[in-house]
Design a protein around this motif. Structure first.
Motif, mmCIF file in Angstrom:
data_model
loop_
_atom_site.group_PDB
_atom_site.id
_atom_site.type_symbol
_atom_site.label_atom_id
_atom_site.label_comp_id
_atom_site.label_asym_id
_atom_site.label_seq_id
_atom_site.Cartn_x
_atom_site.Cartn_y
_atom_site.Cartn_z
ATOM 1 N N TYR A 44 0.810 -1.215 0.000
ATOM 2 C CA TYR A 44 0.000 0.000 0.000
ATOM 3 C C TYR A 44 0.846 1.270 0.000
ATOM 4 C CZ TYR A 44 -4.018 -2.938 1.193
ATOM 5 O OH TYR A 44 -5.018 -3.867 1.177
ATOM 6 N N THR A 47 -0.332 4.111 -2.312
ATOM 7 C CA THR A 47 -1.551 4.721 -1.784
ATOM 8 C C THR A 47 -1.213 5.685 -0.659
ATOM 9 O OG1 THR A 47 -2.818 2.743 -2.340
ATOM 10 C CG2 THR A 47 -3.780 4.227 -0.711
ATOM 11 N N ALA A 48 -0.322 5.261 0.229
ATOM 12 C CA ALA A 48 0.065 6.111 1.361
ATOM 13 C C ALA A 48 0.716 7.403 0.869
ATOM 14 C CB ALA A 48 1.006 5.346 2.281
ATOM 15 N N GLU A 51 -2.001 9.711 -0.655
ATOM 16 C CA GLU A 51 -2.862 10.327 0.343
ATOM 17 C C GLU A 51 -2.108 11.325 1.214
ATOM 18 O OE1 GLU A 51 -5.087 7.161 2.165
ATOM 19 O OE2 GLU A 51 -6.311 6.945 0.364
ATOM 20 N N THR A 77 -9.926 11.278 7.647
ATOM 21 C CA THR A 77 -10.487 9.966 7.370
ATOM 22 C C THR A 77 -11.003 9.951 5.940
ATOM 23 O OG1 THR A 77 -11.176 9.753 9.674
ATOM 24 C CG2 THR A 77 -12.200 8.261 8.098
ATOM 25 N N SER A 79 -12.904 7.267 3.404
ATOM 26 C CA SER A 79 -13.544 5.958 3.484
ATOM 27 C C SER A 79 -14.340 5.628 2.231
ATOM 28 C CB SER A 79 -14.466 5.899 4.701
ATOM 29 O OG SER A 79 -15.512 6.821 4.574
ATOM 30 N N GLN A 83 -12.789 0.011 2.564
ATOM 31 C CA GLN A 83 -11.648 0.419 3.381
ATOM 32 C C GLN A 83 -11.884 1.767 4.035
ATOM 33 O OE1 GLN A 83 -8.373 0.540 0.649
ATOM 34 N NE2 GLN A 83 -8.071 -1.677 0.686
ATOM 35 N N HIS A 85 -9.291 4.767 5.418
ATOM 36 C CA HIS A 85 -7.913 5.242 5.496
ATOM 37 C C HIS A 85 -7.890 6.363 6.525
ATOM 38 C CE1 HIS A 85 -6.551 3.506 1.481
ATOM 39 N NE2 HIS A 85 -7.828 3.143 1.618
ATOM 40 N N ILE A 87 -5.433 9.106 8.491
ATOM 41 C CA ILE A 87 -4.136 9.768 8.418
ATOM 42 C C ILE A 87 -4.025 10.687 9.626
ATOM 43 C CG2 ILE A 87 -2.635 11.242 7.043
ATOM 44 C CD1 ILE A 87 -4.411 10.335 4.610
ATOM 45 N N HIS A 98 -0.225 6.789 8.445
ATOM 46 C CA HIS A 98 -1.293 6.414 7.515
ATOM 47 C C HIS A 98 -1.716 4.976 7.809
ATOM 48 C CE1 HIS A 98 -2.897 4.991 3.612
ATOM 49 N NE2 HIS A 98 -3.398 6.202 3.571
ATOM 50 N N ILE A 100 -4.488 1.931 6.953
ATOM 51 C CA ILE A 100 -5.527 1.431 6.063
ATOM 52 C C ILE A 100 -6.185 0.260 6.778
ATOM 53 C CG2 ILE A 100 -6.085 0.423 3.821
ATOM 54 C CD1 ILE A 100 -3.589 1.786 2.711
ATOM 55 N N THR A 101 -7.521 0.322 6.869
ATOM 56 C CA THR A 101 -8.258 -0.716 7.578
ATOM 57 C C THR A 101 -9.357 -1.295 6.702
ATOM 58 O OG1 THR A 101 -9.925 0.789 8.486
ATOM 59 C CG2 THR A 101 -7.894 0.525 9.750
#
Length: 156
Positions: A44, A47-48, A51, A77, A79, A83, A85, A87, A98, A100-101
């Motif tokens: 990821y 992506t990090a 963002e 946040t 969303s 997912q 995200h 930060i 960062h 990611i869930t």
């Protein structure tokens, strides 16, 4: 030593919460990934980094809002159905955390409490000065002087 603390934070978040997919630490100056750990087997990091640019832009916008503190933005946040995200902006604006869930597995309230505990423990060791001396070389100049760091990054 600093990387060990970042890893410890990531390990604690991953072990105490179900649904954590990735934890990344990103330098705010040039978007350098300081530490990245995936719990899902996927990378990821792109992506990090992307963002982190969103956060920089959000912090830039703060200067246009009347009666708001320049350090008022601490969490963003992002969303979707799959997912969430999160930060978090560090105390000295020198890095971002960062997360990611998996949106279907994570409890945001529990995540917030565990993040605060892990972050508090981590910041006992990871300070602006230790980050600057251990991770940021003189060549890259990632972390400028503390007193002008925020304004130089976002309001120049």
């Amino acid at each position: 030593m600093i990387l060990d603390e970042l890893k410890k934070y990531a390990d604690q978040m991953g072990s105490q919460l179900s649904g954590i997919l990735s934890v990344s630490f990103i330098g705010t100056e040039n978007g350098q990934i300081l530490y990245n750990q995936s719990f899902s087997g996927l990378d990821y990091s792109a992506t990090a980094k992307f963002e982190a640019e969103i956060v920089k832009n959000a912090l830039q916008e703060i200067k246009y809002i009347d009666n708001i503190n320049e350090d008022s933005l601490r969490e963003i946040t992002i969303s979707n159905e799959e997912q969430i995200h999160l930060i978090y902006v560090s105390k000295d604006f020198d890095y971002l955390i960062h997360l990611i869930t998996d949106a279907t597995k994570v409890n945001y309230g529990v995540l917030s409490v565990i993040h605060k505990q892990c972050y508090s423990a981590m910041t006992q060791v990871v300070t602006f000065n230790t980050l600057q001396t251990e991770l940021y070389t003189k060549v890259t100049s990632e972390a400028p002087k503390k007193e002008s760091h925020f304004r130089k990054l976002f309001f120049s």
